[in-house]
Scaffold this motif. Structure first.
Motif, PDB file in Angstrom:
ATOM      1  N   UNK A  16       9.177  79.894  67.765  1.00  0.00           N
ATOM      2  CA  UNK A  16       8.772  80.260  66.408  1.00  0.00           C
ATOM      3  C   UNK A  16       7.632  81.259  66.429  1.00  0.00           C
ATOM      4  N   UNK A  17       6.709  81.095  67.352  1.00  0.00           N
ATOM      5  CA  UNK A  17       5.560  81.989  67.410  1.00  0.00           C
ATOM      6  C   UNK A  17       5.996  83.419  67.704  1.00  0.00           C
ATOM      7  N   UNK A  18       6.898  83.590  68.661  1.00  0.00           N
ATOM      8  CA  UNK A  18       7.380  84.931  68.986  1.00  0.00           C
ATOM      9  C   UNK A  18       8.058  85.548  67.757  1.00  0.00           C
ATOM     10  N   UNK A  19       8.878  84.761  67.079  1.00  0.00           N
ATOM     11  CA  UNK A  19       9.590  85.274  65.916  1.00  0.00           C
ATOM     12  C   UNK A  19       8.651  85.702  64.809  1.00  0.00           C
ATOM     13  N   UNK A  20       7.628  84.904  64.536  1.00  0.00           N
ATOM     14  CA  UNK A  20       6.718  85.236  63.442  1.00  0.00           C
ATOM     15  C   UNK A  20       5.864  86.456  63.755  1.00  0.00           C
ATOM     16  N   UNK A  21       5.522  86.658  65.019  1.00  0.00           N
ATOM     17  CA  UNK A  21       4.781  87.875  65.387  1.00  0.00           C
ATOM     18  C   UNK A  21       5.644  89.104  65.086  1.00  0.00           C
ATOM     19  N   UNK A  22       6.923  89.030  65.416  1.00  0.00           N
ATOM     20  CA  UNK A  22       7.826  90.151  65.117  1.00  0.00           C
ATOM     21  C   UNK A  22       7.986  90.336  63.613  1.00  0.00           C
ATOM     22  N   UNK A  23       8.078  89.238  62.876  1.00  0.00           N
ATOM     23  CA  UNK A  23       8.197  89.317  61.417  1.00  0.00           C
ATOM     24  C   UNK A  23       7.030  90.102  60.830  1.00  0.00           C
ATOM     25  N   UNK A  24       5.822  89.732  61.254  1.00  0.00           N
ATOM     26  CA  UNK A  24       4.639  90.407  60.703  1.00  0.00           C
ATOM     27  C   UNK A  24       4.630  91.879  61.090  1.00  0.00           C
ATOM     28  N   UNK A  25       5.186  92.213  62.258  1.00  0.00           N
ATOM     29  CA  UNK A  25       5.236  93.615  62.675  1.00  0.00           C
ATOM     30  C   UNK A  25       6.171  94.438  61.822  1.00  0.00           C
ATOM     31  N   UNK A  26       7.406  93.967  61.623  1.00  0.00           N
ATOM     32  CA  UNK A  26       8.364  94.765  60.840  1.00  0.00           C
ATOM     33  C   UNK A  26       8.010  94.765  59.357  1.00  0.00           C
ATOM     34  N   UNK A  27       7.246  93.766  58.917  1.00  0.00           N
ATOM     35  CA  UNK A  27       6.846  93.745  57.495  1.00  0.00           C
ATOM     36  C   UNK A  27       6.003  94.965  57.144  1.00  0.00           C
ATOM     37  N   UNK A  28       5.440  95.646  58.159  1.00  0.00           N
ATOM     38  CA  UNK A  28       4.638  96.851  57.889  1.00  0.00           C
ATOM     39  C   UNK A  28       5.498  97.979  57.320  1.00  0.00           C
ATOM     40  N   UNK A  29       6.822  97.910  57.497  1.00  0.00           N
ATOM     41  CA  UNK A  29       7.698  98.943  56.929  1.00  0.00           C
ATOM     42  C   UNK A  29       7.847  98.778  55.406  1.00  0.00           C
ATOM     43  N   UNK A  30       7.549  97.580  54.916  1.00  0.00           N
ATOM     44  CA  UNK A  30       7.869  97.250  53.521  1.00  0.00           C
ATOM     45  C   UNK A  30       7.161  98.143  52.501  1.00  0.00           C
ATOM     46  N   UNK A  31       5.847  98.410  52.635  1.00  0.00           N
ATOM     47  CA  UNK A  31       5.216  99.258  51.613  1.00  0.00           C
ATOM     48  C   UNK A  31       5.865 100.632  51.506  1.00  0.00           C
ATOM     49  N   UNK A  32       6.082 101.294  52.644  1.00  0.00           N
ATOM     50  CA  UNK A  32       6.694 102.627  52.598  1.00  0.00           C
ATOM     51  C   UNK A  32       8.102 102.555  52.021  1.00  0.00           C
ATOM     52  N   UNK A  33       8.820 101.476  52.341  1.00  0.00           N
ATOM     53  CA  UNK A  33      10.199 101.337  51.870  1.00  0.00           C
ATOM     54  C   UNK A  33      10.252 101.014  50.379  1.00  0.00           C
ATOM     55  N   UNK A  34       9.547  99.963  49.962  1.00  0.00           N
ATOM     56  CA  UNK A  34       9.672  99.482  48.577  1.00  0.00           C
ATOM     57  C   UNK A  34       8.924 100.374  47.587  1.00  0.00           C
ATOM     58  N   UNK A  35       7.702 100.780  47.945  1.00  0.00           N
ATOM     59  CA  UNK A  35       6.960 101.654  47.022  1.00  0.00           C
ATOM     60  C   UNK A  35       7.671 102.991  46.899  1.00  0.00           C
ATOM     61  N   UNK A  36       8.237 103.464  48.012  1.00  0.00           N
ATOM     62  CA  UNK A  36       8.957 104.736  47.976  1.00  0.00           C
ATOM     63  C   UNK A  36      10.197 104.700  47.112  1.00  0.00           C
TER      64      UNK A  36
END
Length: 911
Positions: free
Chosen positions: A419-439
């Motif tokens: 679970x820890x490995x998965x959540x670290x990756x989740x938080x990393x890809x979540x950085x794409x969200x502002x550029x994607x959704x706001x755009x």
């Protein structure tokens, strides 16, 4: 049965089955019989979200943190609720612009920036590699558990060389699978039908496997859920496991994890691949929006029971991440653990396949291709030669990505739980969200803002989650976590700026999103986007505009020959022929100017294979002139908007005219009805007036000429004359009352009075008449006195009218009429019912209309009417003037009609 030969045989047989299904899917697609054209298959492919993390790690997290695992699945459920507007918009943009990956999507939004695409691709590589390692770790550990149980799997793993690691060989087999079915075409925007079919099958296998072990635990190891939870209740520590406050970070942990799962579901490269790139019909989102959440519900149904059962069994069950395997093994089962292992393998391989395809596409299109375009010799390569090179690059990237994932697993995999490995990756890809959704919704978001936001957010993520991971693995000094860099406590990664007590993922998400969104918005407000950025921003934010579907975006010029040569060099002959399918190949055609639509199609074909940024560069190399600018695009949108507005107004006017026409038609019908009623009334009144007048005249002439009439006959004739005169007076009085009511000149004398006495007097007044007619009149006065404010004479007139009407319409053989006075809340009700045929529902309001003659149910109108048609309208008018109301209901006792008069109780001071 748990020998290496059997387990490996089953595992590789399962992988061989995937090869067969994928090959079958591709063959069906070539025959034009696609098997992924079903929304159910699409929904199952989205279930690639459920990886080995779900299969093994959810139980581990439930055993440690109770219901917190549910947040990982509530986030995607909320995301699927956005399907009608957010996901549909993403799918439409990707299809229109031939988007190949999330890096390509963000690059295209911000002016087809190759730098931004490369940045997103690099970030995806760094964040997803641990996730691939997680899947390989799950395969290795689950195999060791299956072989070594009841001994610990760690002993064999520690002594095992890398060439004996089963996950390495599985990774190599998957590399072959992905190369065969994930890189069949250079155009990455084309659907991988065979691969999607295999992923859908894997989703079913892992679901059935997980539910099988859940049923086994609940109904075989225990005597049902009641037995399991009763045993849990005997252990207070275990019962506390299910408490909501077990979620790390408390309330902030709940909110943070929910947001993290929501954003990660939209931005994970594999989810973008199956949700957006592999979507063949945006209408499939409708079924997927409810079918996928049901899938998540089913696969999580037994997580808590399995976790509690494992905790109850204690050391026998071993590590919580392995409960799904060790629980059947502890009961001596042989076949089920092997099936569960296949289910876990299915969950892991599905993720690895889709994630590797998405990453390899990003690597080739966003990292390699922009570099290659800088070399001049490539522009002079033979037709189709570069296409072969690109496919080769993509295939090499697949192998390297899998080996990189394996390397991460071998070096750092033991430091973290699944679970820890998965959540670290989740938080990393979540950085794409502002550029994607706001755009998608803010046209003012600029490339500079997106790039700075991504770098800042990614940097904070690396500092608050990735570096601490290195420290926990022994690759970095633990003092970084415990004391902060250079002993500065407010810079401690897990307590940045002194924020302590939060869940580490929520903590990292907060600071990284503040940096990301803050810089994105701030830099966008203070930077000037290029014309291409503005055009792309308008295309993305107005993606749902109906007129964008057929808009060509190029206004420059080139010849068909130059365009054909460009496509042949980079895409090969087959792809070029598809673009020029409707254009003959000849020298004359080659010299002709290419249409704007053809240039746009050529760019889209290049974008599907090389990425939007590279396609833009190549098209610019042969087209003289500019693409459609923002002003031109907005002009198209505005023109269409005006047309739509005109159409909308015309439609409104049309609807309004139709409504007015309907009202006029109804009014005309009503006027006709009133005219007919007027004629009938005049006829009836004339008849009513003429009848008594004729009698009076006839008997008066007899009296005038009959000097010798006996005295008793003379008296009788005089009585008839008086009676007919009274009847004539009543009719004239009713007509006058009606005229006063309508003109508002009806004068009343309201004062406190006892309605019970008025009712009794009315009964007494009419009882003789009713008796003569053979009518049985009954009265029941339940309240006495019943003080109201009213006009005594007028109320008596109303009650007598009601009693008289009831007698007229009562049964002809045994007529009965009943009056009742009773209290209802703060009112008094007087009801008069009969035992006639009643009044139909649609006649109950019409009986109060002027001149309307009551027709009994089933009666065919004939002969003379039974009244003037004025009694009830006058009665209702009088009652309304006294603050009451009068209406018709079914008779509760006698079965005919029942007229009810309701008047308010007099105020206390008036009594």
């Amino acid at each position: 049965m748990r020998t290496d030969l059997v387990i490996l045989g089953a595992a590789f047989s399962y992988l061989a089955l995937l090869f067969v299904v994928a090959a079958w899917g591709d063959r069906r697609a070539e025959q034009g019989k696609s098997i992924i054209g079903s929304p159910s298959v699409y929904a199952l492919s989205i279930a690639v979200y459920c990886t080995a993390w779900t299969f093994y790690g959810s139980v581990g997290r439930a055993a440690e943190y109770g219901p917190s695992f549910l947040l990982i699945y509530l986030g995607p459920t909320l995301a699927m609720l956005t399907a009608p507007f957010l996901l549909r918009k993403m799918v439409r943009i990707a299809a229109r612009q031939r988007i190949t990956s999330i890096a390509d999507f963000i690059s295209a939004r911000y002016g087809k920036s190759s730098g931004l695409g490369a940045l997103v691709a690099l970030m995806a590589l760094i964040t997803i590699t641990p996730y691939i390692a997680l899947q390989l770790k799950a395969i290795t550990v689950s195999h060791a558990v299956l072989i070594n149980y009841p001994d610990s799997p760690d002993a064999s793993l520690a002594n095992e060389g890398f060439w004996l690691d089963k996950s390495l060989w599985v990774a190599l087999v998957l590399a072959v699978f992905i190369i065969l079915f994930g890189t069949r075409h250079l155009d990455a925007s084309e659907r991988h039908e065979g691969m999607v079919a295999a992923i859908a099958l894997e989703s079913l296998v892992k679901l059935v496997a997980f539910m099988s072990v859940g049923v086994f635990v609940v109904f075989v190891l225990f005597a049902g859920p009641q037995d399991l939870f009763q045993q849990v209740a005997l252990s207070p520590d275990l019962a506390d496991t299910l408490r909501l406050d077990q979620v790390p970070g408390g309330t902030t942990g709940w909110v943070g994890m929910l947001i993290l799962a929501f954003l990660a579901f939209l931005t994970l490269p594999r989810q973008f691949q199956v949700l957006v790139v592999e979507n063949v019909d945006e209408h499939h989102l409708t079924r997927a929006s409810w079918l996928f959440p049901i899938y998540l519900l089913l696969i999580n149904l037994f997580v808590v029971p399995i976790a509690l059962a494992g905790l109850l069994l204690g050391d026998v069950a071993g590590d919580p991440d392995s409960f799904v395997l060790t629980l059947p093994l502890s009961a001596g089962a042989e076949g089920l653990p092997l099936f569960v292992f296949i289910g876990g393998l299915s969950a892991a391989t599905g993720m690895v396949i889709v994630e590797t395809i998405a990453l390899s596409t990003m690597v080739s299109n966003q990292l390699i291709m922009p570099l290659l375009l800088r070399f001049r010799f490539l522009h002079a390569s033979q037709p189709g030669q570069l296409a072969g090179w690109l496919l080769g690059i993509r295939r090499v990237a697949i192998v390297l990505l899998l080996l990189l994932g394996y390397l991460y697993h071998a070096l750092m995999g033991d430091a973290y739980s699944l679970v820890t490995i998965g959540l670290v990756s989740f938080a990393g890809v979540a950085q794409f969200a502002p550029a994607l959704l706001i755009g998608l919704y803010w046209r003012g978001a600029s490339r500079l803002g997106a790039m700075l936001g991504l770098i800042a957010g990614f940097g904070v993520w690396g500092y608050t989650l990735l570096l601490p991971g290195f420290a926990q693995s022994g690759w970095w000094d633990m003092a970084l976590i415990e004391q902060g860099p250079w002993g500065i406590e407010w810079l401690k990664p897990y307590a940045l700026f002194g924020l302590q007590g939060w869940d580490i993922y929520t903590h990292a998400l907060l600071w990284s999103m503040l940096a990301n969104v803050g810089l994105l918005v701030g830099a966008s407000l203070f930077s000037r986007p290029t014309p291409l950025e503005q055009t792309q921003a308008a295309l993305f934010t107005e993606a749902m505009h109906p007129n964008l579907q057929g808009t060509t975006l190029w206004r420059g010029q080139t010849t068909q020959g130059e365009l054909r040569d460009l496509l042949a060099r980079y895409l090969g002959a087959a792809a070029t022929q598809r673009v020029f399918a409707d254009i003959a190949e000849s020298q004359d055609a080659a010299d002709q100017i290419a249409s704007h639509a053809l240039v746009t199609s050529a760019e889209q074909a290049l974008a599907g294979s090389l990425g939007s940024a590279s396609a833009r560069v190549l098209i610019n190399s042969v087209v003289r002139g500019e693409a459609l600018d923002l002003e031109g695009l907005l002009s198209i949108l505005d023109t269409t908007s005006q047309t739509l507005e005109y159409n909308r107004r015309l439609e409104q006017k049309s609807d309004e005219l139709a409504r007015i026409g309907e009202e006029l038609r109804s009014a005309n019908e009503r006027l006709r009805e009133l005219d007919r009623l007027k004629d009938e009334f005049v006829a009836m009144v004339s008849h009513e007036l003429r009848t008594p007048l004729t009698s009076i005249r006839a008997f008066a002439e007899i009296l005038r000429d009959g000097d010798n009439l006996p005295e008793h006959k003379r008296q009788h004739f005089l009585g008839v004359i008086v009676h007919e005169s009274q009847r004539l007076s009543r009719l004239i009085e009713e007509i006058l009352d009606l005229a006063r009511l309508e003109s508002g000149r009806l004068t009343l004398d309201p004062k406190p009075l006892d309605l019970a006495q008025v009712a009794q007097r009315s009964v007494d007044a009419i009882s003789r008449l009713q008796e003569n007619r053979g009518i049985a009149l009954d009265s029941a006065i339940d309240v006495e006195p019943a003080i109201i404010i009213g006009d005594e004479d007028r109320l008596e007139q109303v009650i007598i009218n009601l009693l008289d009407n009831a007698g007229k319409f009562a049964d002809t053989d045994q007529p009965k009429v009943r009056l009742r006075l009773y209290r209802h809340k703060r009112h008094y009700r007087l009801s008069v019912e009969d035992n006639g045929k009643g009044i139909s529902e649609d006649e109950r309001e019409r009986v109060f209309e002027k001149f309307h003659q009551i027709q009994e149910q089933g009666e065919v109108p004939r002969g003379r009417p039974k009244g003037s048609g004025l009694g009830l309208p006058i009665s209702r008018g009088i009652v309304a003037h006294l603050g009451g109301r009068l209406w018709v209901e079914d008779a509760p006792n006698l079965g005919g009609a029942c007229l009810i008069m309701e008047l308010p109780e007099a105020p206390e001071q008036a009594q």
